[in-house]
Motif scaffolding. Sequence first.
Motif, PDB file in Angstrom:
ATOM      1  N   ILE A 172       0.839  -1.286   0.188  1.00  0.00           N
ATOM      2  CA  ILE A 172       0.104   0.052  -0.013  1.00  0.00           C
ATOM      3  C   ILE A 172       0.678   1.346   0.025  1.00  0.00           C
ATOM      4  O   ILE A 172       0.727   2.287  -0.833  1.00  0.00           O
ATOM      5  CB  ILE A 172      -0.881  -0.071   1.215  1.00  0.00           C
ATOM      6  CG1 ILE A 172      -1.961  -1.144   1.075  1.00  0.00           C
ATOM      7  CG2 ILE A 172      -1.623   1.334   1.468  1.00  0.00           C
ATOM      8  CD1 ILE A 172      -2.780  -1.249   2.177  1.00  0.00           C
ATOM      9  N   ARG A 175       2.195   1.805  -3.355  1.00  0.00           N
ATOM     10  CA  ARG A 175       1.052   1.977  -4.270  1.00  0.00           C
ATOM     11  C   ARG A 175       0.887   3.890  -3.940  1.00  0.00           C
ATOM     12  O   ARG A 175       0.392   4.390  -5.125  1.00  0.00           O
ATOM     13  CB  ARG A 175      -0.070   1.356  -4.233  1.00  0.00           C
ATOM     14  CG  ARG A 175      -1.120   1.625  -4.994  1.00  0.00           C
ATOM     15  CD  ARG A 175      -0.685   1.320  -6.482  1.00  0.00           C
ATOM     16  NE  ARG A 175      -1.661   1.829  -7.414  1.00  0.00           N
ATOM     17  CZ  ARG A 175      -1.937   2.989  -7.950  1.00  0.00           C
ATOM     18  NH1 ARG A 175      -0.980   3.904  -7.738  1.00  0.00           N
ATOM     19  NH2 ARG A 175      -2.777   3.382  -9.066  1.00  0.00           N
ATOM     20  N   PHE A 176       0.965   4.103  -2.797  1.00  0.00           N
ATOM     21  CA  PHE A 176       0.629   5.689  -2.427  1.00  0.00           C
ATOM     22  C   PHE A 176       1.756   6.540  -2.934  1.00  0.00           C
ATOM     23  O   PHE A 176       1.393   7.774  -3.041  1.00  0.00           O
ATOM     24  CB  PHE A 176       0.511   5.551  -0.890  1.00  0.00           C
ATOM     25  CG  PHE A 176      -1.143   5.690  -0.702  1.00  0.00           C
ATOM     26  CD1 PHE A 176      -1.952   6.607  -0.122  1.00  0.00           C
ATOM     27  CD2 PHE A 176      -1.980   4.390  -0.879  1.00  0.00           C
ATOM     28  CE1 PHE A 176      -3.112   6.319   0.283  1.00  0.00           C
ATOM     29  CE2 PHE A 176      -3.184   4.440  -0.469  1.00  0.00           C
ATOM     30  CZ  PHE A 176      -4.033   5.273   0.034  1.00  0.00           C
ATOM     31  N   ILE A 179       0.474   8.373  -5.982  1.00  0.00           N
ATOM     32  CA  ILE A 179      -0.882   9.110  -5.762  1.00  0.00           C
ATOM     33  C   ILE A 179      -0.514  10.459  -4.970  1.00  0.00           C
ATOM     34  O   ILE A 179      -1.193  11.213  -5.235  1.00  0.00           O
ATOM     35  CB  ILE A 179      -1.801   8.131  -5.117  1.00  0.00           C
ATOM     36  CG1 ILE A 179      -2.237   6.781  -5.734  1.00  0.00           C
ATOM     37  CG2 ILE A 179      -2.943   8.834  -4.483  1.00  0.00           C
ATOM     38  CD1 ILE A 179      -3.011   5.935  -5.203  1.00  0.00           C
ATOM     39  N   LEU A 180       0.443  10.473  -3.933  1.00  0.00           N
ATOM     40  CA  LEU A 180       0.582  11.312  -3.112  1.00  0.00           C
ATOM     41  C   LEU A 180       1.168  12.555  -3.931  1.00  0.00           C
ATOM     42  O   LEU A 180       1.263  13.702  -3.854  1.00  0.00           O
ATOM     43  CB  LEU A 180       1.509  11.237  -1.847  1.00  0.00           C
ATOM     44  CG  LEU A 180       0.645  10.428  -0.869  1.00  0.00           C
ATOM     45  CD1 LEU A 180       1.855   9.827   0.230  1.00  0.00           C
ATOM     46  CD2 LEU A 180      -0.451  11.170  -0.311  1.00  0.00           C
ATOM     47  N   ALA A 221      -4.142  12.750   2.694  1.00  0.00           N
ATOM     48  CA  ALA A 221      -3.556  11.331   2.818  1.00  0.00           C
ATOM     49  C   ALA A 221      -4.341  10.579   3.772  1.00  0.00           C
ATOM     50  O   ALA A 221      -4.787   9.525   3.744  1.00  0.00           O
ATOM     51  CB  ALA A 221      -2.106  11.539   3.404  1.00  0.00           C
ATOM     52  N   ARG A 224      -7.760   9.542   2.340  1.00  0.00           N
ATOM     53  CA  ARG A 224      -7.614   8.594   1.193  1.00  0.00           C
ATOM     54  C   ARG A 224      -7.385   7.271   2.156  1.00  0.00           C
ATOM     55  O   ARG A 224      -7.814   6.343   1.936  1.00  0.00           O
ATOM     56  CB  ARG A 224      -6.401   8.550   0.454  1.00  0.00           C
ATOM     57  CG  ARG A 224      -6.578   9.650  -0.609  1.00  0.00           C
ATOM     58  CD  ARG A 224      -5.370   9.706  -1.551  1.00  0.00           C
ATOM     59  NE  ARG A 224      -5.637  10.788  -2.712  1.00  0.00           N
ATOM     60  CZ  ARG A 224      -6.133  10.533  -3.785  1.00  0.00           C
ATOM     61  NH1 ARG A 224      -6.718   9.275  -4.014  1.00  0.00           N
ATOM     62  NH2 ARG A 224      -6.414  11.464  -4.779  1.00  0.00           N
ATOM     63  N   ALA A 225      -6.518   7.274   3.242  1.00  0.00           N
ATOM     64  CA  ALA A 225      -6.415   6.177   4.045  1.00  0.00           C
ATOM     65  C   ALA A 225      -7.707   5.741   4.835  1.00  0.00           C
ATOM     66  O   ALA A 225      -7.954   4.707   4.894  1.00  0.00           O
ATOM     67  CB  ALA A 225      -5.426   6.425   5.291  1.00  0.00           C
ATOM     68  N   LEU A 228      -9.861   3.964   2.146  1.00  0.00           N
ATOM     69  CA  LEU A 228      -9.213   2.754   1.896  1.00  0.00           C
ATOM     70  C   LEU A 228      -9.597   1.681   3.073  1.00  0.00           C
ATOM     71  O   LEU A 228      -9.952   0.808   2.788  1.00  0.00           O
ATOM     72  CB  LEU A 228      -7.686   2.669   1.942  1.00  0.00           C
ATOM     73  CG  LEU A 228      -7.032   1.427   1.630  1.00  0.00           C
ATOM     74  CD1 LEU A 228      -7.480   0.577   0.497  1.00  0.00           C
ATOM     75  CD2 LEU A 228      -5.460   1.739   1.523  1.00  0.00           C
TER      76      LEU A 228
END
Length: 277
Positions: A172, A175-176, A179-180, A221, A224-225, A228
């Motif tokens: 994860i 993958r982030f 995205i960040l 962030a 998004r967490a 998820l």
Amino acid sequence: MDWKCREEGITVADITLGQYYKVDSCIHRLDARVKLFCVFSYMILLFFCNHILGFAAAIMALASVILCSKVPVAFIMRGLKSILFLLLFSMVINGFCVPGEILWEWRFLRLTREGIYYAVVIGIRLVLLVLASSMLTLTTTPMALCDGLEKGLGFLKRVGIPVHETAMMISIALRFIPILMEETNKIMKAQTARGASFHEGSLWKKLMSMLPLLIPLFISAIRRAGELANAMEARCYRGGEGRSKMYPLEYKSRDYIGYIMLVIYGAVILFIWYRYK
């Protein structure tokens, strides 16, 4: 996903670590455990490279993998842009801080022959480390990477280490990264449109201008967490115990060939290290 920062030249595509490049190649079809072990071994063997022949072998091995992966070389090299400052900083520190034969001196600054040697060695190692790590994520999906970590480190369950949860967190986090980066560029574009400037003034002023980015970035962030976590709970995720795999990892003939090639490469590096140590 190609948001640009004005005058900065950094895009989401510049961060190759954590991205997956979808293409059919022999490297993509390798088992995730093989790629993980090969990359980890390659990183360790890099520190046994003490001669130009060793670095030549390391570069040729990585270049062969890149060509077999069918990932564009320009796309892979673009990832070095994000570590350019760290690369230059480490090379300068080694060049001026390693004692030895002085080639140039000005006040307290001393550039030595040994410093230049170690600066070049550190620079090559850092570049190869980043490229090898990028190749791992570019040729392995996040799910396969998670399964490979869990399967490869399964023996750690005997000492009470939550292998599945650890592998999930690592995949994860990787993958982030893009995205960040995308979120950071979007925030910078929004604040630039409102009159903010990130590229004017002294270095200290530029650094201070980045502080307003932190709060919205942290909020994004955390949001998004949370999303998820809710998605995982909605799908009844309860950890790795009792979970089955739609595509279980199984070794095939090409995977054993990968291990054989790694053994040959390791033998060459260790022979060169022993010969010129």
